[in-house]
Write a protein that holds these residues in place. Structure first.
Motif, PDB file in Angstrom:
ATOM      1  N   VAL A 238      36.940 110.251  -1.328  1.00 34.92           N
ATOM      2  CA  VAL A 238      37.926 111.130  -1.950  1.00 34.92           C
ATOM      3  C   VAL A 238      37.746 111.093  -3.464  1.00 34.92           C
TER       4      VAL A 238
ATOM      5  N   TYR B 131      43.737 110.661   2.367  1.00 38.07           N
ATOM      6  CA  TYR B 131      43.207 109.330   2.083  1.00 38.07           C
ATOM      7  C   TYR B 131      42.802 108.629   3.375  1.00 38.07           C
TER       8      TYR B 131
ATOM      9  N   ALA C  39      39.151 107.269   4.457  1.00 34.47           N
ATOM     10  CA  ALA C  39      38.243 107.182   3.308  1.00 34.47           C
ATOM     11  C   ALA C  39      37.757 105.746   3.115  1.00 34.47           C
TER      12      ALA C  39
ATOM     13  N   ALA D 238      36.282 105.941  -3.046  1.00 33.51           N
ATOM     14  CA  ALA D 238      37.084 106.837  -3.878  1.00 33.51           C
ATOM     15  C   ALA D 238      36.539 106.874  -5.296  1.00 33.51           C
TER      16      ALA D 238
ATOM     17  N   LEU E 267      46.306 105.317  -4.676  1.00 34.24           N
ATOM     18  CA  LEU E 267      45.182 105.087  -3.780  1.00 34.24           C
ATOM     19  C   LEU E 267      45.384 103.810  -2.979  1.00 34.24           C
TER      20      LEU E 267
ATOM     21  N   ALA F 120      45.485 104.356   0.934  1.00 31.52           N
ATOM     22  CA  ALA F 120      44.163 104.175   1.533  1.00 31.52           C
ATOM     23  C   ALA F 120      44.040 102.794   2.172  1.00 31.52           C
TER      24      ALA F 120
ATOM     25  N   ILE G 207      36.163 101.513  -4.912  1.00 30.97           N
ATOM     26  CA  ILE G 207      36.635 102.459  -5.930  1.00 30.97           C
ATOM     27  C   ILE G 207      35.700 102.483  -7.139  1.00 30.97           C
TER      28      ILE G 207
END
Length: 223
Positions: A14, A80, A83, A86, A108, A112, A118
Motif C-alpha cells: 500500500v 490495509y 498488505a 507499505a 498503518l 495493518a 515499512i
C-alpha cells in the motif's frame, strides 16, 4: 512450468501519505515508467502491478495507491488488509506532509498486520531549491521509528525502482523467515491470476503474500 510457478510470489504493497505528494506518479513510474505532469487526486484506490526477479524467483508487487484526502480515509482503511509492505510518502518541499508521516505511520500500525514492512519515501527530490525537509532530519526519523528510507523523484525516475525493489527484497527476506511457520499452520495461500500493469478489482479477503503451484490454482472455492 510447474517449477517456475512454485517460485512466484505476490506481495501487496500500500502507498499512503498526504494528497499531492506524488503517490500516483510513483506508482505509474514504477509499474509503467510514466509520469503525468497534471494528475487528478486519487479517489478511493488506484492499482498496478509489476514483476521483478529476486534470487531467481519471480516476485510481483501488487501496489495499491490509497487516497490521501482525509475524507477518503474511511474508504481506504479496509485496503490495509493483507498488505505485507507499505510506502509512506511525503513531499520534501512540504514540511506539513513530513510531519503527517507520524499520523500515517500510526494509522498503518493500527490497521495493518503487526509485522508489515515499512519504507518512508521523500518524493520530489528534483525540487532541491524548494526543499523544506532535510535528508538528515528524515533519516533520523526513519532510524528512530525503525523503518527504511529513500528520497525519490517520480519526475526524473531517480531512485523510484530502487525504493520499490528494496522494499520487495526486504519482504521476500522476511517471508523466507516466516515460511516454515506458515506451512506448519496448514494454511493454503492461493495467488490470484493477474498480469503486470493490468488493473483488476481486488478481493479484500484474498491472502496476498503467497507462493503458488499449478495444483493449487486448479482448486475450486477460492474467493
Amino acid at each position: 512450468m510447474a517449477q517456475e510457478e512454485e517460485n512466484e510470489y505476490l506481495f501487496k504493497i500500500v502507498i499512503i501519505g498526504d494528497s499531492a505528494v506524488g503517490k500516483s506518479n510513483l506508482l505509474n513510474r514504477f509499474t509503467r515508467n510514466e509520469f503525468t505532469e497534471k494528475t487528478k487526486a486519487t479517489i478511493g484506490v488506484d492499482f498496478g502491478t509489476k514483476s521483478i526477479e529476486i534470487d531467481g524467483k519471480v516476485v510481483t508487487a501488487q501496489c495499491w495507491d490509497t487516497a490521501g484526502q482525509e475524507r477518503f480515509r474511511a474508504v481506504t482503511s479496509g485496503y490495509y488488509r493483507g498488505a505485507v509492505g507499505a510506502m509512506i510518502v511525503y513531499d520534501i518541499t512540504s514540511k506539513i506532509s513530513f510531519k503527517n508521516v507520524t499520523r500515517w505511520l500510526n494509522e498503518l500500525r493500527e490497521n495493518a498486520e503487526p509485522d508489515i514492512l515499512i519504507m518512508m519515501v521523500g518524493n520530489k527530490s528534483d525540487l532541491e531549491t524548494s526543499r523544506e525537509v532535510s535528508t538528515q532530519e528524515a533519516q533520523s526519523f526513519a532510524q528512530s521509528n525503525k523503518i527504511s528510507f529513500l528520497e525519490t523523484s517520480a519526475l526524473n525516475s531517480n531512485n523510484v525502482n530502487q525504493a520499490f525493489e528494496r522494499l520487495l527484497k526486504d519482504i521476500y527476506s522476511h517471508l523466507g523467515q516466516r515460511k516454515n511457520i506458515v506451512m506448519d499452520d496448514g494454511q493454503e495461500w492461493l495467488k490470484p491470476q493477474t498480469n503486470a500493469g493490468h488493473k483488476i478489482t481486488p478481493l479484500s479477503d484474498t491472502p496476498i503474500a503467497t507462493t503458488t503451484s499449478t495444483h493449487q490454482e486448479k482448486k475450486k472455492g477460492c474467493c
